[in-house]
Design a protein around this motif. Sequence first.
Motif, PDB file in Angstrom:
ATOM      1  N   THR A  21       0.814  -1.213   0.000  1.00 47.49           N
ATOM      2  CA  THR A  21       0.000   0.000   0.000  1.00 47.49           C
ATOM      3  C   THR A  21       0.847   1.263   0.000  1.00 47.49           C
ATOM      4  OG1 THR A  21      -0.187  -0.060   2.406  1.00 47.49           O
ATOM      5  CG2 THR A  21      -1.946  -1.108   1.147  1.00 47.49           C
ATOM      6  N   ALA A  22       1.654   1.459   1.009  1.00 45.20           N
ATOM      7  CA  ALA A  22       2.337   2.739   1.202  1.00 45.20           C
ATOM      8  C   ALA A  22       3.512   2.936   0.252  1.00 45.20           C
ATOM      9  CB  ALA A  22       2.822   2.854   2.650  1.00 45.20           C
ATOM     10  N   LEU A  23       4.315   1.924   0.046  1.00 44.08           N
ATOM     11  CA  LEU A  23       5.488   2.096  -0.812  1.00 44.08           C
ATOM     12  C   LEU A  23       5.136   2.367  -2.269  1.00 44.08           C
ATOM     13  CD1 LEU A  23       8.045  -0.432   0.687  1.00 44.08           C
ATOM     14  CD2 LEU A  23       8.010   2.045   0.872  1.00 44.08           C
ATOM     15  N   PRO A  24       4.183   1.654  -2.878  1.00 46.67           N
ATOM     16  CA  PRO A  24       3.831   2.006  -4.266  1.00 46.67           C
ATOM     17  C   PRO A  24       3.225   3.409  -4.409  1.00 46.67           C
ATOM     18  CG  PRO A  24       3.070  -0.191  -3.767  1.00 46.67           C
ATOM     19  CD  PRO A  24       3.534   0.401  -2.480  1.00 46.67           C
ATOM     20  N   VAL A  25       2.392   3.808  -3.463  1.00 47.50           N
ATOM     21  CA  VAL A  25       1.780   5.133  -3.550  1.00 47.50           C
ATOM     22  C   VAL A  25       2.828   6.216  -3.320  1.00 47.50           C
ATOM     23  CG1 VAL A  25       0.077   6.673  -2.507  1.00 47.50           C
ATOM     24  CG2 VAL A  25      -0.488   4.292  -2.887  1.00 47.50           C
ATOM     25  N   GLY A  26       3.726   6.003  -2.378  1.00 47.09           N
ATOM     26  CA  GLY A  26       4.800   6.973  -2.155  1.00 47.09           C
ATOM     27  C   GLY A  26       5.715   7.096  -3.364  1.00 47.09           C
ATOM     28  N   GLY A  27       6.035   5.978  -3.983  1.00 47.65           N
ATOM     29  CA  GLY A  27       6.845   6.020  -5.198  1.00 47.65           C
ATOM     30  C   GLY A  27       6.120   6.699  -6.341  1.00 47.65           C
ATOM     31  N   TRP A  28       4.817   6.446  -6.446  1.00 52.82           N
ATOM     32  CA  TRP A  28       4.026   7.092  -7.495  1.00 52.82           C
ATOM     33  C   TRP A  28       3.987   8.600  -7.296  1.00 52.82           C
ATOM     34  CZ3 TRP A  28      -0.829   9.536  -6.889  1.00 52.82           C
ATOM     35  CH2 TRP A  28      -1.422   9.925  -8.077  1.00 52.82           C
ATOM     36  N   LEU A  29       3.853   9.047  -6.052  1.00 54.94           N
ATOM     37  CA  LEU A  29       3.833  10.481  -5.795  1.00 54.94           C
ATOM     38  C   LEU A  29       5.178  11.130  -6.109  1.00 54.94           C
ATOM     39  CD1 LEU A  29       1.758  10.709  -2.498  1.00 54.94           C
ATOM     40  CD2 LEU A  29       1.117  11.556  -4.751  1.00 54.94           C
ATOM     41  N   LEU A  30       6.254  10.376  -5.970  1.00 54.00           N
ATOM     42  CA  LEU A  30       7.576  10.941  -6.268  1.00 54.00           C
ATOM     43  C   LEU A  30       7.838  11.064  -7.758  1.00 54.00           C
ATOM     44  CD1 LEU A  30      10.040   9.362  -3.699  1.00 54.00           C
ATOM     45  CD2 LEU A  30       9.296  11.719  -3.868  1.00 54.00           C
ATOM     46  N   VAL A  31       7.410  10.091  -8.546  1.00 53.68           N
ATOM     47  CA  VAL A  31       7.790  10.079  -9.956  1.00 53.68           C
ATOM     48  C   VAL A  31       6.813  10.827 -10.851  1.00 53.68           C
ATOM     49  CG1 VAL A  31       9.091   7.937  -9.761  1.00 53.68           C
ATOM     50  CG2 VAL A  31       6.697   7.847 -10.409  1.00 53.68           C
ATOM     51  N   THR A  32       5.586  11.055 -10.408  1.00 53.69           N
ATOM     52  CA  THR A  32       4.638  11.777 -11.258  1.00 53.69           C
ATOM     53  C   THR A  32       4.854  13.272 -11.121  1.00 53.69           C
ATOM     54  OG1 THR A  32       2.968  11.759  -9.515  1.00 53.69           O
ATOM     55  CG2 THR A  32       2.869  10.004 -11.148  1.00 53.69           C
ATOM     56  N   ASP A  33       4.519  13.975 -12.170  1.00 53.15           N
ATOM     57  CA  ASP A  33       4.645  15.428 -12.172  1.00 53.15           C
ATOM     58  C   ASP A  33       3.283  16.019 -11.815  1.00 53.15           C
ATOM     59  OD1 ASP A  33       5.815  17.896 -12.458  1.00 53.15           O
ATOM     60  OD2 ASP A  33       5.323  18.015 -14.594  1.00 53.15           O
ATOM     61  N   ILE A  34       3.056  16.189 -10.511  1.00 53.95           N
ATOM     62  CA  ILE A  34       1.770  16.684 -10.033  1.00 53.95           C
ATOM     63  C   ILE A  34       1.969  18.019  -9.343  1.00 53.95           C
ATOM     64  CG2 ILE A  34       0.650  14.440  -9.753  1.00 53.95           C
ATOM     65  CD1 ILE A  34       1.441  14.520  -6.815  1.00 53.95           C
ATOM     66  N   ASP A  35       0.888  18.759  -9.258  1.00 56.05           N
ATOM     67  CA  ASP A  35       0.903  19.999  -8.496  1.00 56.05           C
ATOM     68  C   ASP A  35       0.707  19.633  -7.022  1.00 56.05           C
ATOM     69  OD1 ASP A  35       0.884  22.668  -7.855  1.00 56.05           O
ATOM     70  OD2 ASP A  35      -1.267  22.898  -8.269  1.00 56.05           O
ATOM     71  N   TRP A  36       1.644  19.973  -6.191  1.00 56.28           N
ATOM     72  CA  TRP A  36       1.602  19.577  -4.788  1.00 56.28           C
ATOM     73  C   TRP A  36       0.604  20.444  -4.036  1.00 56.28           C
ATOM     74  CZ3 TRP A  36       3.660  15.393  -2.512  1.00 56.28           C
ATOM     75  CH2 TRP A  36       4.583  14.656  -3.250  1.00 56.28           C
ATOM     76  N   ASN A  37      -0.671  20.120  -4.144  1.00 60.94           N
ATOM     77  CA  ASN A  37      -1.670  20.831  -3.363  1.00 60.94           C
ATOM     78  C   ASN A  37      -1.823  20.140  -2.006  1.00 60.94           C
ATOM     79  OD1 ASN A  37      -3.064  18.562  -4.045  1.00 60.94           O
ATOM     80  ND2 ASN A  37      -4.508  19.579  -5.415  1.00 60.94           N
ATOM     81  N   ALA A  38      -2.772  20.581  -1.224  1.00 59.43           N
ATOM     82  CA  ALA A  38      -2.904  20.089   0.151  1.00 59.43           C
ATOM     83  C   ALA A  38      -3.237  18.608   0.216  1.00 59.43           C
ATOM     84  CB  ALA A  38      -3.974  20.892   0.879  1.00 59.43           C
ATOM     85  N   THR A  39      -3.993  18.101  -0.745  1.00 60.72           N
ATOM     86  CA  THR A  39      -4.390  16.696  -0.712  1.00 60.72           C
ATOM     87  C   THR A  39      -3.195  15.780  -0.910  1.00 60.72           C
ATOM     88  OG1 THR A  39      -6.523  17.315  -1.626  1.00 60.72           O
ATOM     89  CG2 THR A  39      -5.926  15.000  -1.728  1.00 60.72           C
ATOM     90  N   TYR A  40      -2.392  16.062  -1.927  1.00 58.90           N
ATOM     91  CA  TYR A  40      -1.230  15.223  -2.195  1.00 58.90           C
ATOM     92  C   TYR A  40      -0.186  15.357  -1.081  1.00 58.90           C
ATOM     93  CZ  TYR A  40      -2.964  14.342  -6.864  1.00 58.90           C
ATOM     94  OH  TYR A  40      -3.730  13.945  -7.923  1.00 58.90           O
ATOM     95  N   LEU A  41      -0.029  16.540  -0.554  1.00 50.13           N
ATOM     96  CA  LEU A  41       0.932  16.744   0.526  1.00 50.13           C
ATOM     97  C   LEU A  41       0.506  16.007   1.790  1.00 50.13           C
ATOM     98  CD1 LEU A  41       3.546  18.173   1.216  1.00 50.13           C
ATOM     99  CD2 LEU A  41       2.195  20.119   1.979  1.00 50.13           C
ATOM    100  N   ALA A  42      -0.785  16.054   2.106  1.00 45.37           N
ATOM    101  CA  ALA A  42      -1.287  15.333   3.272  1.00 45.37           C
ATOM    102  C   ALA A  42      -1.140  13.827   3.086  1.00 45.37           C
ATOM    103  CB  ALA A  42      -2.748  15.688   3.534  1.00 45.37           C
ATOM    104  N   LEU A  43      -1.420  13.331   1.887  1.00 39.94           N
ATOM    105  CA  LEU A  43      -1.244  11.907   1.605  1.00 39.94           C
ATOM    106  C   LEU A  43       0.219  11.504   1.751  1.00 39.94           C
ATOM    107  CD1 LEU A  43      -2.379   9.194   0.602  1.00 39.94           C
ATOM    108  CD2 LEU A  43      -1.971  10.017  -1.719  1.00 39.94           C
TER     109      LEU A  43
END
Length: 90
Positions: A21-43
Amino acid sequence: MFKKIRNAWSLFNPLYLPLITALPVGGWLLVTDIDWNATYLALYILIIMFLTFSGAVEISSEEMKHQILGYVYMTASLVLAGAGLFLWLA
């Protein structure tokens, strides 16, 4: 039907929950080019906290397998926190 579900549930080990659960989502958040809004930062912060907590719990266990996975979780938490800080500052 219920016997199959009960047998499948007995094979599930909560020790591996952060690995799937946590490692794939954390890796996905690192490699994607997303705008770091409050939702992604909290996740991202919740993922780091979950890995830290599960690592601390597993390190305190007496079995060697649990301790090794605890150190893996703590190391992954440290790497994700450092990489997130680096991406935020860069």
